[in-house]
Design a protein around this motif. Sequence first.
Motif, PDB file in Angstrom:
ATOM      1  N   GLY A  84       0.680  -1.200   0.006  1.00 59.64           N
ATOM      2  CA  GLY A  84      -0.070   0.025   0.142  1.00 59.64           C
ATOM      3  C   GLY A  84       0.993   1.187   0.019  1.00 59.64           C
ATOM      4  N   LEU A  85       2.024   1.256   0.577  1.00 55.88           N
ATOM      5  CA  LEU A  85       2.989   2.243   0.590  1.00 55.88           C
ATOM      6  C   LEU A  85       3.815   2.446  -0.475  1.00 55.88           C
ATOM      7  N   GLU A  86       3.725   1.496  -1.543  1.00 56.80           N
ATOM      8  CA  GLU A  86       4.691   1.597  -2.726  1.00 56.80           C
ATOM      9  C   GLU A  86       4.201   2.619  -3.364  1.00 56.80           C
ATOM     10  N   ARG A  87       5.425   3.229  -4.277  1.00 52.56           N
ATOM     11  CA  ARG A  87       5.095   4.620  -4.933  1.00 52.56           C
ATOM     12  C   ARG A  87       4.393   4.264  -6.254  1.00 52.56           C
ATOM     13  N   TYR A  88       3.354   5.014  -6.753  1.00 51.85           N
ATOM     14  CA  TYR A  88       2.611   4.674  -7.761  1.00 51.85           C
ATOM     15  C   TYR A  88       2.185   5.852  -8.255  1.00 51.85           C
ATOM     16  N   GLN A  89       2.365   6.606  -9.490  1.00 53.03           N
ATOM     17  CA  GLN A  89       1.847   7.466 -10.169  1.00 53.03           C
ATOM     18  C   GLN A  89       1.846   8.721  -9.065  1.00 53.03           C
ATOM     19  N   GLY A  90       3.169   8.887  -8.441  1.00 54.35           N
ATOM     20  CA  GLY A  90       3.511  10.153  -7.686  1.00 54.35           C
ATOM     21  C   GLY A  90       3.356  10.087  -6.278  1.00 54.35           C
ATOM     22  N   GLY A  91       2.314   8.957  -5.659  1.00 50.00           N
ATOM     23  CA  GLY A  91       1.879   8.794  -4.483  1.00 50.00           C
ATOM     24  C   GLY A  91       2.233   7.292  -4.060  1.00 50.00           C
ATOM     25  N   ALA A  92       1.555   6.954  -2.880  1.00 52.53           N
ATOM     26  CA  ALA A  92       1.477   5.818  -2.505  1.00 52.53           C
ATOM     27  C   ALA A  92       0.263   5.233  -3.106  1.00 52.53           C
TER      28      ALA A  92
ATOM     29  N   ILE B 178      -1.886   3.113  -2.254  1.00 53.71           N
ATOM     30  CA  ILE B 178      -3.145   3.157  -1.347  1.00 53.71           C
ATOM     31  C   ILE B 178      -3.837   4.322  -1.675  1.00 53.71           C
ATOM     32  N   GLU B 179      -3.140   5.575  -1.943  1.00 53.44           N
ATOM     33  CA  GLU B 179      -3.905   6.800  -2.127  1.00 53.44           C
ATOM     34  C   GLU B 179      -4.574   6.856  -3.317  1.00 53.44           C
ATOM     35  N   GLN B 180      -4.157   6.064  -4.370  1.00 52.87           N
ATOM     36  CA  GLN B 180      -4.827   5.992  -5.636  1.00 52.87           C
ATOM     37  C   GLN B 180      -6.254   5.183  -5.379  1.00 52.87           C
ATOM     38  N   VAL B 181      -6.173   4.287  -4.818  1.00 51.52           N
ATOM     39  CA  VAL B 181      -7.373   3.602  -4.435  1.00 51.52           C
ATOM     40  C   VAL B 181      -8.421   4.328  -3.643  1.00 51.52           C
TER      41      VAL B 181
ATOM     42  N   PRO C 237      -5.393   0.220  -8.243  1.00 52.38           N
ATOM     43  CA  PRO C 237      -5.649   1.416  -8.356  1.00 52.38           C
ATOM     44  C   PRO C 237      -6.539   2.120  -9.493  1.00 52.38           C
ATOM     45  N   SER C 238      -7.050   1.209 -10.143  1.00 51.55           N
ATOM     46  CA  SER C 238      -8.099   1.856 -11.296  1.00 51.55           C
ATOM     47  C   SER C 238      -9.422   1.066 -10.967  1.00 51.55           C
ATOM     48  N   LEU C 239      -9.842   1.000  -9.831  1.00 49.96           N
ATOM     49  CA  LEU C 239     -11.235   0.499  -9.531  1.00 49.96           C
ATOM     50  C   LEU C 239     -12.152   1.241 -10.247  1.00 49.96           C
TER      51      LEU C 239
ATOM     52  N   PHE D 173      -9.788  -4.124 -12.591  1.00 48.62           N
ATOM     53  CA  PHE D 173      -9.391  -4.595 -11.200  1.00 48.62           C
ATOM     54  C   PHE D 173      -8.084  -5.477 -11.366  1.00 48.62           C
ATOM     55  N   GLU D 174      -7.078  -4.984 -12.352  1.00 47.78           N
ATOM     56  CA  GLU D 174      -5.888  -5.254 -12.532  1.00 47.78           C
ATOM     57  C   GLU D 174      -5.081  -4.943 -11.353  1.00 47.78           C
ATOM     58  N   ASN D 175      -4.534  -5.924 -10.775  1.00 43.40           N
ATOM     59  CA  ASN D 175      -3.585  -5.778  -9.386  1.00 43.40           C
ATOM     60  C   ASN D 175      -2.282  -5.406  -9.876  1.00 43.40           C
ATOM     61  N   ILE D 176      -1.545  -4.640  -8.970  1.00 46.54           N
ATOM     62  CA  ILE D 176      -0.283  -4.214  -8.922  1.00 46.54           C
ATOM     63  C   ILE D 176       0.541  -5.230  -8.010  1.00 46.54           C
ATOM     64  N   ASN D 177       1.366  -6.221  -8.875  1.00 47.87           N
ATOM     65  CA  ASN D 177       1.957  -7.174  -8.225  1.00 47.87           C
ATOM     66  C   ASN D 177       3.327  -7.438  -8.478  1.00 47.87           C
TER      67      ASN D 177
END
Length: 199
Positions: free
Chosen positions: A27-35, A37-40, A108-110, A186-190
């Motif tokens: 959840g804390l991994e960087r993704y599109q400029g933030g964490a 989980i923040e995208q979710v 993150p694309s829910l 529903f694609e997961n970031i793994n």
Amino acid sequence: MTDTANFTTAIILSGGAGSRLNGADKGLERYQGGALIEQVITRVSPQVDSIVVCANRNIERYKAMGLEICQDQKRGFQGPMSGISSALNKHLIQSSAMQALVSSCDAPSLPLDLKERLQNGLNSEPKATIAVAHDGKRRQNLHCLIKREVWSSLVDYFNDDGRAMHRWYQQHVSIDVDFSDCPECFENINTPQQLLNAE
């Protein structure tokens, strides 16, 4: 926001071991400029009345985001049902929420209408207590809407060593809701590569 009968709290799962990300707190991994989980949270928060995040590490970092946190009652990364059970038992049973919208921190694309479509599914079948997203190929078992009346059943199932959401669904009237028009949501970031590609 919803009316009282449909007051909904989201449970965002972010308490896993991160085994496919070399043990990282996903959840804390960087993704599109933030964490991640923040995208979710950005996508889910307009759909619900409150949010609880299930996390087992880096609790202060999550709290610094202004998030309400629930830790697993049982230690040792026992799977997503552990987080859901803890959130229901420790946070929601004493709340005014009538439904729980479950999702994971690595999607993150829910859909921005995830809750609405699941709600419509529940409303279409009066006996149903659980609505589960289906992407056209398979059930997305960790993206569901659960009525309050069966929360205690999930807690009991987990305490009796049940760990599989799909098996718990079989104990109740659950329905699939069609999301085949947007399976990519529903694609997961793994993997580390997926994270790098997003930057």
